[in-house]
Write a protein that holds these residues in place. Structure first.
Motif, short mmCIF file in Angstrom:
data_model
loop_
_atom_site.label_atom_id
_atom_site.label_comp_id
_atom_site.label_asym_id
_atom_site.label_seq_id
_atom_site.Cartn_x
_atom_site.Cartn_y
_atom_site.Cartn_z
N ARG A 24 25.42 -21.11 16.62
CA ARG A 24 26.71 -21.25 17.30
C ARG A 24 27.59 -20.01 17.14
NH1 ARG A 24 28.45 -27.57 16.45
NH2 ARG A 24 26.68 -28.41 17.59
N LEU A 25 27.53 -19.38 15.98
CA LEU A 25 28.30 -18.15 15.77
C LEU A 25 27.81 -17.06 16.71
CD1 LEU A 25 30.44 -16.51 14.25
CD2 LEU A 25 28.71 -16.06 12.48
N ARG A 26 26.51 -16.90 16.82
CA ARG A 26 25.97 -15.90 17.73
C ARG A 26 26.36 -16.21 19.19
NH1 ARG A 26 22.85 -11.94 16.33
NH2 ARG A 26 21.78 -11.86 18.34
N GLN A 27 26.31 -17.48 19.57
CA GLN A 27 26.72 -17.87 20.92
C GLN A 27 28.18 -17.51 21.17
OE1 GLN A 27 25.78 -22.04 20.90
NE2 GLN A 27 23.64 -21.72 21.53
N ARG A 28 29.04 -17.79 20.19
CA ARG A 28 30.47 -17.51 20.33
C ARG A 28 30.71 -16.00 20.44
NH1 ARG A 28 34.85 -19.01 22.47
NH2 ARG A 28 34.14 -21.10 21.94
N LEU A 29 30.11 -15.22 19.55
CA LEU A 29 30.29 -13.77 19.58
C LEU A 29 29.75 -13.19 20.88
CD1 LEU A 29 29.35 -12.92 15.88
CD2 LEU A 29 31.66 -13.06 16.88
N HIS A 30 28.63 -13.72 21.35
CA HIS A 30 28.05 -13.29 22.63
C HIS A 30 29.04 -13.57 23.77
CE1 HIS A 30 25.18 -12.76 25.91
NE2 HIS A 30 25.60 -13.93 26.37
N ARG A 31 29.57 -14.78 23.80
CA ARG A 31 30.49 -15.16 24.87
C ARG A 31 31.72 -14.26 24.88
NH1 ARG A 31 31.80 -20.40 23.68
NH2 ARG A 31 29.71 -20.94 24.30
N GLU A 32 32.26 -13.97 23.70
CA GLU A 32 33.45 -13.13 23.63
C GLU A 32 33.16 -11.72 24.13
OE1 GLU A 32 34.81 -13.62 19.59
OE2 GLU A 32 35.56 -15.65 20.01
N LEU A 33 32.00 -11.18 23.78
CA LEU A 33 31.64 -9.83 24.24
C LEU A 33 31.37 -9.80 25.75
CD1 LEU A 33 29.34 -8.59 21.34
CD2 LEU A 33 31.52 -7.57 22.06
N THR A 34 30.68 -10.81 26.26
CA THR A 34 30.38 -10.81 27.69
C THR A 34 31.65 -11.04 28.51
OG1 THR A 34 29.71 -13.14 27.63
CG2 THR A 34 27.96 -11.48 27.48
N LEU A 41 25.54 -9.79 23.22
CA LEU A 41 25.50 -9.52 21.79
C LEU A 41 24.26 -8.72 21.42
CD1 LEU A 41 26.68 -9.86 18.93
CD2 LEU A 41 25.49 -12.08 18.81
N THR A 42 23.12 -9.02 22.03
CA THR A 42 21.90 -8.28 21.70
C THR A 42 22.00 -6.82 22.16
OG1 THR A 42 20.81 -9.12 23.70
CG2 THR A 42 20.40 -10.31 21.64
N ASP A 43 22.61 -6.57 23.32
CA ASP A 43 22.80 -5.18 23.75
C ASP A 43 23.80 -4.47 22.83
OD1 ASP A 43 21.03 -5.67 25.79
OD2 ASP A 43 22.50 -5.52 27.41
N TYR A 44 24.84 -5.17 22.46
CA TYR A 44 25.83 -4.60 21.53
C TYR A 44 25.15 -4.21 20.22
CZ TYR A 44 29.90 -4.27 18.46
OH TYR A 44 30.83 -3.83 17.56
N GLU A 45 24.24 -5.04 19.73
CA GLU A 45 23.54 -4.74 18.48
C GLU A 45 22.68 -3.48 18.60
OE1 GLU A 45 21.75 -8.59 18.01
OE2 GLU A 45 23.36 -9.28 16.69
N VAL A 46 22.05 -3.28 19.76
CA VAL A 46 21.28 -2.05 19.99
C VAL A 46 22.22 -0.85 19.91
CG1 VAL A 46 20.00 -0.70 21.72
CG2 VAL A 46 19.44 -3.12 21.34
N GLY A 121 36.16 -11.26 16.39
CA GLY A 121 35.38 -12.50 16.39
C GLY A 121 34.72 -12.77 15.05
N VAL A 122 34.14 -11.74 14.46
CA VAL A 122 33.49 -11.91 13.15
C VAL A 122 34.52 -12.37 12.12
CG1 VAL A 122 32.35 -10.68 11.25
CG2 VAL A 122 31.60 -10.32 13.63
N ARG A 123 35.69 -11.75 12.15
CA ARG A 123 36.75 -12.16 11.21
C ARG A 123 37.20 -13.59 11.47
NH1 ARG A 123 38.96 -9.74 7.66
NH2 ARG A 123 38.78 -7.54 7.27
N ARG A 124 37.52 -13.87 12.73
CA ARG A 124 38.09 -15.17 13.08
C ARG A 124 37.12 -16.32 12.84
NH1 ARG A 124 39.31 -17.43 18.92
NH2 ARG A 124 40.54 -19.26 18.34
N HIS A 125 35.85 -16.11 13.15
CA HIS A 125 34.88 -17.20 13.11
C HIS A 125 34.05 -17.25 11.83
CE1 HIS A 125 36.10 -17.70 17.20
NE2 HIS A 125 35.53 -16.57 17.60
N LEU A 126 34.22 -16.25 10.94
CA LEU A 126 33.44 -16.27 9.70
C LEU A 126 34.23 -15.74 8.51
CD1 LEU A 126 30.70 -16.75 8.24
CD2 LEU A 126 30.12 -14.40 8.81
N ILE A 127 34.47 -14.45 8.48
CA ILE A 127 35.01 -13.79 7.28
C ILE A 127 36.31 -14.42 6.81
CG2 ILE A 127 35.87 -11.61 6.33
CD1 ILE A 127 32.79 -11.75 6.72
N ASP A 128 37.26 -14.62 7.71
CA ASP A 128 38.56 -15.15 7.30
C ASP A 128 38.52 -16.62 6.91
OD1 ASP A 128 39.63 -12.64 7.67
OD2 ASP A 128 40.59 -13.11 9.58
#
Length: 154
Positions: A24-34, A41-46, A121-128
């Motif tokens: 779900r985290l990957r889906q959320r981060l993907h949606r925010e980037l797209t 997200l996979t292109d961003y990681e490359v 997104g990483v901060r909002r949905h995980l780190i924080d």
């Protein structure tokens, strides 16, 4: 199958929480980037992996390994990204059989634009959501798992 160490309820709870949360985290981060930058997200990681390399370039086989991808899957992905002008493939001057992926100016510009969205997104949905102590435990646990996985044959 009598020698299988089945997961206990707390172990199964930990495993399921990890699997579902990671998906779900990957889906959320993907949606925010797209939504914000029209990049997956996979292109961003490359782009990120290439960006941290000297000269923004890396052998395709090493890139696939770093991303946990197959060479075939990565080749298709990079081909798409190359058509969009985000990366380019060039022959490896040290090994005529090898191919190097390079980050282009357009890829670097997209990465620069998208990075704040991703970090937010990483901060909002995980780190924080974690205490500093939980962050340390998480880091230690996943570093240990990663080291274990790195030692296994491909």
């Amino acid at each position: 199958m009598g020698d299988v160490r089945w997961l206990t309820p707390p172990e199964q709870s930990a495993w399921r929480a990890y699997v579902v949360t990671w998906l779900r985290l990957r889906q959320r981060l993907h949606r925010e980037l797209t939504d914000a930058h029209d990049v997956s997200l996979t292109d961003y990681e490359v782009l990120v992996v290439l960006d941290v390399q000297d000269g923004g370039r890396m052998r395709m086989s090493d890139l696939a390994h770093e991303l946990g991808s197959t060479k075939s899957r990565l080749s298709h992905q990079v081909g798409r990204m190359e058509a969009e002008g985000l990366v380019r493939r060039v022959p490896d001057p040290d090994d005529k059989r090898g191919v190097i992926a390079e980050l282009t100016q357009a890829g670097n510009a997209l990465l620069t634009d998208a990075a704040p969205t991703h970090v937010h997104g990483v901060r909002r949905h995980l780190i924080d959501l974690l205490t500093p102590e939980e962050q340390l435990v998480m880091s230690a646990a996943f570093t240990r798992v990663l080291e274990h996985l790195k030692d296994l044959p491909d």
